[in-house]
Enzyme design. Structure first.
Site, short mmCIF file in Angstrom:
data_model
loop_
_atom_site.label_atom_id
_atom_site.label_comp_id
_atom_site.label_asym_id
_atom_site.label_seq_id
_atom_site.Cartn_x
_atom_site.Cartn_y
_atom_site.Cartn_z
N LYS A 85 48.80 44.92 36.42
CA LYS A 85 47.35 45.24 36.43
C LYS A 85 46.78 45.53 37.80
O LYS A 85 45.56 45.47 38.01
CB LYS A 85 46.59 44.07 35.80
CG LYS A 85 46.73 42.78 36.57
CD LYS A 85 45.57 41.88 36.25
CE LYS A 85 45.45 40.81 37.30
NZ LYS A 85 44.08 40.35 37.49
N SER A 125 40.42 47.79 29.51
CA SER A 125 39.70 47.58 30.77
C SER A 125 38.58 48.58 30.93
O SER A 125 38.70 49.73 30.48
CB SER A 125 40.68 47.73 31.95
OG SER A 125 40.00 47.80 33.18
N TYR A 149 47.42 52.77 36.35
CA TYR A 149 47.06 51.54 35.62
C TYR A 149 46.01 51.87 34.56
O TYR A 149 46.17 51.55 33.39
CB TYR A 149 46.52 50.46 36.58
CG TYR A 149 45.78 49.39 35.83
CD1 TYR A 149 44.38 49.38 35.82
CD2 TYR A 149 46.46 48.44 35.09
CE1 TYR A 149 43.69 48.43 35.10
CE2 TYR A 149 45.77 47.48 34.36
CZ TYR A 149 44.38 47.49 34.37
OH TYR A 149 43.68 46.55 33.64
N LYS A 153 45.98 51.95 30.18
CA LYS A 153 45.01 51.31 29.29
C LYS A 153 44.42 52.33 28.32
O LYS A 153 44.31 52.10 27.13
CB LYS A 153 43.91 50.63 30.11
CG LYS A 153 44.38 49.42 30.89
CD LYS A 153 45.01 48.38 29.97
CE LYS A 153 45.45 47.14 30.73
NZ LYS A 153 46.10 46.16 29.85
C1 WQD Z 1 34.94 44.59 43.17
C2 WQD Z 1 34.01 45.06 44.28
C3 WQD Z 1 35.07 46.49 45.88
C4 WQD Z 1 37.80 43.42 47.43
C5 WQD Z 1 39.50 46.17 39.51
C6 WQD Z 1 40.28 47.08 38.62
C7 WQD Z 1 39.91 46.82 37.18
C8 WQD Z 1 40.07 45.37 36.85
C9 WQD Z 1 39.24 44.53 37.80
C10 WQD Z 1 42.20 44.98 35.83
C11 WQD Z 1 34.19 46.52 44.63
C12 WQD Z 1 34.64 45.18 46.53
C13 WQD Z 1 36.83 44.08 46.69
C14 WQD Z 1 37.62 43.21 48.81
C15 WQD Z 1 35.49 44.33 48.67
N1 WQD Z 1 41.44 45.00 36.93
N2 WQD Z 1 35.70 44.53 47.31
N3 WQD Z 1 36.46 43.68 49.39
O1 WQD Z 1 37.79 47.39 41.76
O2 WQD Z 1 35.82 46.70 40.28
O3 WQD Z 1 38.14 46.48 39.41
O4 WQD Z 1 39.69 44.82 39.13
O5 WQD Z 1 41.88 45.15 34.70
O6 WQD Z 1 40.74 47.60 36.35
O7 WQD Z 1 39.92 48.41 38.94
O8 WQD Z 1 37.35 44.95 41.20
O9 WQD Z 1 37.36 42.91 42.57
O10 WQD Z 1 38.78 44.88 43.31
O11 WQD Z 1 36.28 44.98 43.52
O12 WQD Z 1 34.46 44.75 49.22
O13 WQD Z 1 38.47 42.62 49.54
O14 WQD Z 1 34.31 44.32 45.46
O15 WQD Z 1 34.81 47.60 46.74
O16 WQD Z 1 32.91 47.03 44.97
P1 WQD Z 1 37.22 46.47 40.73
P2 WQD Z 1 37.52 44.38 42.69
#
Ligand code: WQD
Length: 339
Positions: A85, A125, A149, A153
């Protein structure tokens, strides 16, 4: 008592769903190959579960192993979590993702077909929506994916749709998770990312506990209230309850359903940082850096269908998500690995 087979059962969301299903009166049999999870989860579930933990170590791509599980336990439904994932990893290793995520789904459905089991809850997702054209996101919003990924899905949902067309007795519930976070209130199971966390909350947790120096905020020039990315964070316990509600729907209806599992409330990166500081009493230093390629500005759910069709609504707020994440982080500084 209805028997449910969980694939990917020792993973983050599956392990919480295991408990919720048992508490709802289902008999659960778990299958996992530990490719991305720890056997220690089984010990922790044994402490928490209201019923015996029944588990088989197997790869869902191994049809013969699945046949033995179906012959022994005769599940009436499957909740299919088994999948890799990590978005970034999927870009680097597309074949591994197609082989494991799609090959594993097809293998599981073939075993279900061989054993007359035709109900499946599929872990999908919100990433299938790609860059939202409008918000909040309803289930009839356009879908598109920008990484392997997400493609697995979206293709997974299509595979299940096509099976349902060919065999009307089949019933599927595709659950489109928004951003799962938090941990079981006991602090004994939670998210245990390997290496550097890709996702925001586990990274923030490791900064708060002092394991990492600071958070990199991926851009503050988005068209959002404070310029940072906005997401619909949902407590993993609420997510687990959403699976129970979806399974009950399948058992009580004909046909299939695709449902968003989100709260309907978006929070920015900085909102989450502040909430985590309040929950932990620790500072979470951060530095704004460049945007992360592939990120969208904002994404949150319209949760009306889950409410109206499944009778499910998320109950736990951002403060509780952070509190439960913090308890897990503090009690398990190395996740499920020994100190
Ligand atoms: C959230 C926000 C980042 C890390 C992903 C997958 C999705 C699901 C959930 C599986 C964004 C910001 C993040 C960091 C940051 N996974 N961020 N610094 O990208 O919305 O979703 O995870 O099912 O499919 O795409 O989640 O937690 O990575 O990011 O600023 O070190 O936090 O830019 O705005 P995301 P995330």
């Amino acid at each position: 008592m209805t028997t449910v087979l969980l694939t990917g059962a020792t993973g983050y969301i599956a392990s919480h769903t295991w408990l919720a299903l048992q508490e709802a009166g289902f008999r659960v049999v778990g299958v996992d190959n530990f490719a991305n999870s720890s056997p220690v989860v089984l010990d922790r579930l044994g402490e928490l579960a209201p019923a015996p933990i029944e588990f088989v170590q197997a790869d869902v791509c191994d049809g013969a192993a699945l046949d033995r599980v179906f012959e022994t336990h005769r599940p009436e439904a499957v909740v299919h979590f088994a999948a890799f994932k990590a978005v970034g990893e999927s870009v680097a290793q597309p074949l591994a993702y197609y082989r494991n995520n799609l090959g594993g789904l097809v293998s599981t459905c073939e075993a279900m077909q061989r054993h007359g089991c035709h109900r499946i809850v599929f872990s999908s997702s919100a990433t299938v929506y790609g860059a939202p054209e409008s918000l909040p996101l309803r289930e009839d919003a356009p879908t598109s994916t920008t990484n392997p990924y997400g493609a697995t899905k979206l293709m997974g949902e299509q595979i299940l749709r096509d099976i349902g067309i060919s065999q009307p007795a089949w019933q599927t519930a595709c659950l489109r998770y928004f951003n799962p976070v938090g941990a079981h209130a006991s602090g004994r199971i939670g998210e245990d990312p390997r290496g550097t966390p890709n996702n925001l909350m586990p990274y923030v947790a490791q900064v708060a506990v002092g394991r990492r120096a600071k958070l990199s905020v991926f851009g503050n020039d988005y068209p959002t209230p404070d310029g940072t990315g906005v997401r619909d964070y949902i407590h993993v316990t609420d997510l687990a309850e959403g699976h129970v509600a979806a399974l009950r729907w399948l058992l009580g209806h004909t046909g299939s359903i695709t449902v968003n599992l989100g709260t309907g409330q978006g929070y920015s990166v900085l909102d989450l940082v502040r909430a985590y500081e309040a929950a932990s009493g620790r500072a979470v230093p951060y530095e704004v850096v460049a945007r992360r390629p592939g990120d969208v500005a904002a994404c949150w759910a319209d949760p009306a269908l889950a409410r109206d069709a499944l009778g499910w609504t998320a109950q736990l707020d951002l403060a509780r998500m952070c509190e439960d994440s913090w308890r897990w982080q503090q009690l398990n500084p190395n996740g499920f690995n020994p100190a």
